[in-house]
Structures are given as structure tokens and as C-alpha cells.
Design an enzyme around this catalytic site. Structure first.
Site, short mmCIF file in Angstrom:
data_model
loop_
_atom_site.label_atom_id
_atom_site.label_comp_id
_atom_site.label_asym_id
_atom_site.label_seq_id
_atom_site.Cartn_x
_atom_site.Cartn_y
_atom_site.Cartn_z
N ASP A 153 0.81 -1.16 -0.27
CA ASP A 153 -0.10 -0.15 0.09
C ASP A 153 1.09 1.27 -0.06
O ASP A 153 2.22 1.26 0.15
CB ASP A 153 -0.95 0.15 1.13
N ASP B 213 0.59 3.79 2.18
CA ASP B 213 0.41 4.19 3.71
C ASP B 213 -0.45 5.17 3.46
O ASP B 213 -1.68 5.04 2.63
CB ASP B 213 1.82 4.77 4.25
#
Length: 290
Positions: free
Chosen positions: A210, A212
Site C-alpha cells: 500500500d 500508507d
């Protein structure tokens, strides 16, 4: 020379490797308590291989409760010479996208609640962490990951946070814009420090799941999204491991970087002042110099 023995520390699924032979789950007792789980051992095209589930099978341990000292001691006690860490991470860089692999070469340690050394009162030691990962081992893993089809970024700074919560937006922006971190995770510290103390070559593969929360299109990290990407990353990680035997010598030669001699000048406490009880606990990780 000794036989090279590679250990993979990672998540669920990585031990399901095609071609892994003579497998056995081995329980190892250590002076630092029990490791996260039993350790799967076997051979892959003649290369000795071990797998340690960092969080235990079924993911029962959070990052702060992983028994890092017991894990590294257990691997050293088994005869492991090289450790490859594979862990899920968030990315602070647009170009390091979910699904990419980052070959970590630096760390910023923000953990606060973990025992981070085998040494202490009664036997003080200071190892160098200037170059915390093993360059030659990392090069081989990067080549294997490329052959496995991964998008590989060679070099990156890993921000190790305590967790288990994800970052605030302010923290994410600070780590990215002001501290120069490239990825963020919760498990490589103190693991990398302990591997160095145990004189093990250590490579870290940050498998991006991802962005973040700094990214305007990904402002809230969702576990469901991470798990989906993690599944794909695990497939690529297994293919990476499968390519390692063709790239690594079966015999362990002296590390050009000196990882296997990290304790040569590290011990400070005078021999007659060393605590016998602590020395006994150090039999596996520091027996070469003690």
C-alpha cells in the site's frame, strides 16, 4: 568453508515452495525463550533452506510480541548462515507501487518496546550497523526477484515503527518528506540488529502492499486491500525463493562485507568481568568469539 544454509523469515504461504525436499518442522529451544514457531527445514535443489513464520502459523503474534532474539538464536543454533527477511510494507514513493519489491539497505528504528540486543550488563558489545544489510546477499535476492517477474527497486530506507496501529497522516508525511524514508514496516527491527550481532548475513525484501496514508488517492490503509496485495506478493516471493539455488553457492565463503565477523572488535567487557550466566546464553550467537 561450511555448507550455506539460507533461512527465510516471512509470512504465511512462503513455505509452500515447489521442489522443497526432505522437509521437517523442527522445534528449537533457546535461552531467550521459544521462537515464533517451529522452523521448517529442507533442501531446494541441493541448497539447505529453512523457513520461520515470523508471526507464527495463523499470524498469532503482533509485531511487538514477536520473540526476535529467540528467532535469530534458533536460526543460528540450527546452523543458518544467511537470513532473508520478507515482509509487507507501506510505500512512501509513488514509483514504489503496491506489488513492487524494495531491496532495503538502510533502516530508521522507531521501535520502543522490544529487546534489541543479545548483549547487556555483564557482556557489553557494540556492532556496526552503518551498512545493516548484506550487499552480496541482497544482490542475489534482487536478481532472483527480477527473474521471478517482480518490479525490483535496489536500495531503500525502511522506517521501522512499533505498531500495531498504522501511521497518522502527520507521521506519514514526516517520514516521507523530512526523514527520507522509502518504505514503512513493523518487523525488521530489532531483527536486523540481532542478525548482525549473531554474525548472519541479512537481506531485507520489503514487499509493498500500500501507499500508507500520505497518498491522496490512498488516504486510509485498509487491511482488506493489504491482504489482497499480500497474496500476490507471496506468490512472487515463492518464485523468488525458487530462483535462489541457481544464484547461490552451496558453500559459504567469508562475507566480503564482514557480516560473519561482526563481533571481531565488538566485545568491550574484560574477560574476567563477564557475567557467566549471560555468557552461557550467548553460546550460539557469540560462541565463535567467546
Amino acid at each position: 568453508m561450511t555448507d550455506r544454509f539460507i533461512a527465510i523469515i516471512g509470512g504465511s504461504g512462503l513455505y509452500e515452495i515447489d521442489g522443497l525436499e526432505n522437509t521437517d518442522w523442527v522445534s528449537v529451544d533457546t535461552p531467550w525463550g521459544a521462537p515464533s514457531d517451529a522452523i521448517l527445514t529442507g533442501t531446494l535443489e541441493g541448497l539447505k533452506l529453512a523457513f520461520l513464520p515470523r508471526h507464527g502459523r495463523g499470524h498469532v503474534l503482533d509485531p511487538s510480541s514477536v520473540p526476535y532474539r529467540a528467532n535469530i538464536d534458533a536460526l543460528k543454533r540450527l546452523g543458518v548462515t544467511d537470513v532473508i527477511s520478507m515482509s509487507a510494507c507501506g510505500s512512501f514513493r509513488e514509483e514504489m507501487a503496491p506489488g513492487d519489491f524494495v531491496m532495503v539497505d538502510q533502516f530508521i528504528d522507531r521501535t520502543v518496546a522490544r529487546a534489541r540486543s543479545f548483549f547487556g550488563p555483564g557482556c557489553v558489545a557494540h556492532v556496526s550497523m552503518a551498512h545493516p544489510t548484506c550487499g552480496p546477499l541482497t544482490d542475489s535476492v534482487a536478481q532472483a526477484a527480477t527473474q521471478a517477474g517482480a518490479t525490483v527497486h535496489r536500495g531503500g530506507t525502511y522506517l521501522a515503527m512499533e505498531g500495531p496501529q498504522f501511521s497518522t497522516l502527520a507521521e506519514s508525511n514526516m517520514y516521507r518528506d523530512h526523514w527520507g524514508a522509502d518504505v514503512i514496516g513493523m518487523t525488521n527491527m530489532p531483527e536486523a540488529k540481532l542478525a548482525r550481532e549473531a554474525e548472519l548475513c541479512y537481506a531485507s525484501v520489503a514487499m509493498v502492499t500500500d501507499y500508507d496514508c500520505w497518498h491522496p488517492d490512498h488516504d486510509a490503509v485498509q487491511v482488506a486491500d493489504i491482504v489482497r496485495t499480500l497474496t500476490g506478493n507471496a506468490d512472487t516471493a515463492r518464485r523468488t525463493i525458487a530462483h535462489l539455488p541457481a544464484l547461490l553457492n552451496r558453500q559459504k565463503t567469508p562475507c566480503p562485507q564482514g557480516c560473519d565477523r561482526a563481533l571481531d572488535t565488538a566485545l568491550i567487557t574484560a574477560p574476567d568481568k563477564r557475567d557467566p550466566d549471560l555468557i552461557a546464553r550467548l553460546d550460539a550467537v557469540a560462541g565463535r568469539v567467546l
